[in-house]
Design an enzyme around this catalytic site. Structure first.
Site, short mmCIF file in Angstrom:
data_model
loop_
_atom_site.label_atom_id
_atom_site.label_comp_id
_atom_site.label_asym_id
_atom_site.label_seq_id
_atom_site.Cartn_x
_atom_site.Cartn_y
_atom_site.Cartn_z
N TYR A 59 0.84 -1.21 0.00
CA TYR A 59 0.00 0.00 0.00
C TYR A 59 0.87 1.26 0.00
O TYR A 59 0.52 2.27 -0.60
CB TYR A 59 -0.92 0.00 1.22
CG TYR A 59 -1.79 -1.24 1.34
CD1 TYR A 59 -2.29 -1.88 0.21
CD2 TYR A 59 -2.11 -1.76 2.59
CE1 TYR A 59 -3.08 -3.02 0.32
CE2 TYR A 59 -2.89 -2.90 2.72
CZ TYR A 59 -3.37 -3.52 1.59
OH TYR A 59 -4.14 -4.65 1.70
N LEU A 75 -10.44 -1.79 2.86
CA LEU A 75 -9.76 -2.65 3.82
C LEU A 75 -10.69 -3.01 4.97
O LEU A 75 -11.74 -2.38 5.16
CB LEU A 75 -8.53 -1.92 4.36
CG LEU A 75 -7.40 -1.68 3.37
CD1 LEU A 75 -6.42 -0.64 3.91
CD2 LEU A 75 -6.68 -2.99 3.06
N LYS A 98 -17.63 2.06 4.07
CA LYS A 98 -18.37 2.17 5.32
C LYS A 98 -18.18 0.89 6.15
O LYS A 98 -17.85 -0.16 5.57
CB LYS A 98 -19.86 2.44 5.04
CG LYS A 98 -20.52 1.41 4.10
CD LYS A 98 -20.85 0.12 4.80
CE LYS A 98 -20.79 -1.07 3.92
NZ LYS A 98 -20.72 -2.32 4.70
N ASP A 179 -21.47 -3.86 9.61
CA ASP A 179 -21.50 -4.24 8.20
C ASP A 179 -22.73 -3.74 7.47
O ASP A 179 -22.62 -3.19 6.37
CB ASP A 179 -21.39 -5.76 8.06
CG ASP A 179 -21.04 -6.17 6.65
OD1 ASP A 179 -19.99 -5.72 6.15
OD2 ASP A 179 -21.80 -6.93 6.04
#
Length: 332
Positions: A59, A75, A98, A179
């Site tokens: 990264y 990520l 998110k 989630d």
């Protein structure tokens, strides 16, 4: 800066490969220049699959590239703050998946870092960039369903048989509230234009799945005696619906956050004008999100959703998890 915003993708996660990267490539003002993984071979495989020019085995190497203007960060949740801040320090604009962080305090640190670096930060809630949500707000404002009394929403899917799923890792920010519960919370705040005053949540924490919340039912108390009743889950049948209940009618959104087909994007109003199905424009909501992002970066538009909105949403999401863990009402 190039005519199109040049993007680097931090990780080869599925949400990027299947949704956001195609949305970027289909969009008007963006191009995907590079993708990175901690494994060079994985980065090269993804770059070949998605027709991306550069592949990086770290990264850090991607962030050091002068060919990148902005990064998308899909990520695991616990890495959002670290890599957003590193991207900002490298002078890159940031679209972060998110939920933007694990806590409101983390989100605030991310906002400050991006402000100090002079880069744009946005949370990747793609659904709210679809024009249908402004259409829904317009129906509410018109008074067609009367005074809003409450909202009901759900977002559930079944991944209970999965193994080695990062969503089942508590330390990495796993669980259904993080989630998918963040969607109903975000939508209720957006549609009402209000911030909740308290949250109560009850969760099923599954020992089989790292003791994360696999199913949650929640209740948000807004000003003006308006409430959101929601549920979210990762071990239940698929649903993603939203209803706005008014004194004179309802608005029903059968596919509120994700749509398998364009025909599912419409919504139903049953109010003072009778029952009617509202057709909405056929649009890639991921492309709409990133084109708006580019407009902000190119100073053609102001943000429809400010970074501080992400902090406020994170405060509610975090409080819902605290409420479920402590089994008590949390005042905001």
């Amino acid at each position: 800066m190039s005519k199109k915003l040049r993007w680097g993708i931090l990780s080869t996660a599925n949400i990027g490969r299947k949704s956001v990267i195609p949305g970027l490539q289909y969009s008007q003002f963006n191009e995907v220049t590079a993708i990175a993984s901690r494994d060079q071979a994985k980065a090269e495989e993804a770059a070949k699959e998605l027709n991306i020019k550069h592949a990086y085995g770290s990264y850090e190497d991607l962030l050091a590239s002068d060919d990148i203007d902005a990064v998308y960060i899909p990520l695991p949740n616990h890495l959002h703050m670290e890599w957003t801040i590193k991207a900002a320090e490298a002078g890159k604009h940031v679209l972060c998946e998110k939920p933007i962080a694990l806590t409101a305090e983390e989100a605030e640190r991310m906002v400050i870092a991006c402000e100090q670096a002079g880069v744009h930060l946005a949370e990747a809630f793609m659904y709210r960039h679809h024009p249908r949500y402004q259409m829904i707000k317009d129906v509410i404002a018109s008074g067609e369903i009367g005074t809003v009394r409450g909202l009901h929403a759900n977002f559930t899917f079944n991944s209970g048989d999965s193994t080695n799923n990062i969503r089942f890792n508590k330390e990495m920010g796993g669980g259904s509230i993080y989630d998918v519960g963040c969607y109903p919370i975000s939508a209720a705040r957006f549609l009402t234009g209000l911030e909740p005053e308290a949250v109560t949540a009850q969760s099923f924490f599954s020992p089989k799945h790292g003791d994360v919340d696999m199913m949650t039912s929640g209740f948000l108390e807004f000003p003006n005696d308006v409430s959101l009743i929601f549920d979210c889950g990762m071990w239940a049948s698929f649903r993603n619906r939203l209803e706005v209940l008014g004194t004179e009618g309802t608005i029903e959104v059968p596919s509120a956050f994700v749509c398998s087909h364009d025909s599912e994007a419409g919504f139903i109003v049953n109010g003072k004008l009778g029952k009617r199905e509202i057709e909405v424009p056929v649009i890639n909501q991921y492309s709409a999100m990133v084109d708006h992002f580019a407009d902000v970066v190119f100073e053609r538009s102001t943000p429809a959703f400010t970074p501080s909105d992400a902090v406020r949403n994170m405060r509610v999401v975090e409080s819902a998890l605290v409420s479920a863990t402590k089994r008590e009402r949390i005042t905001l």
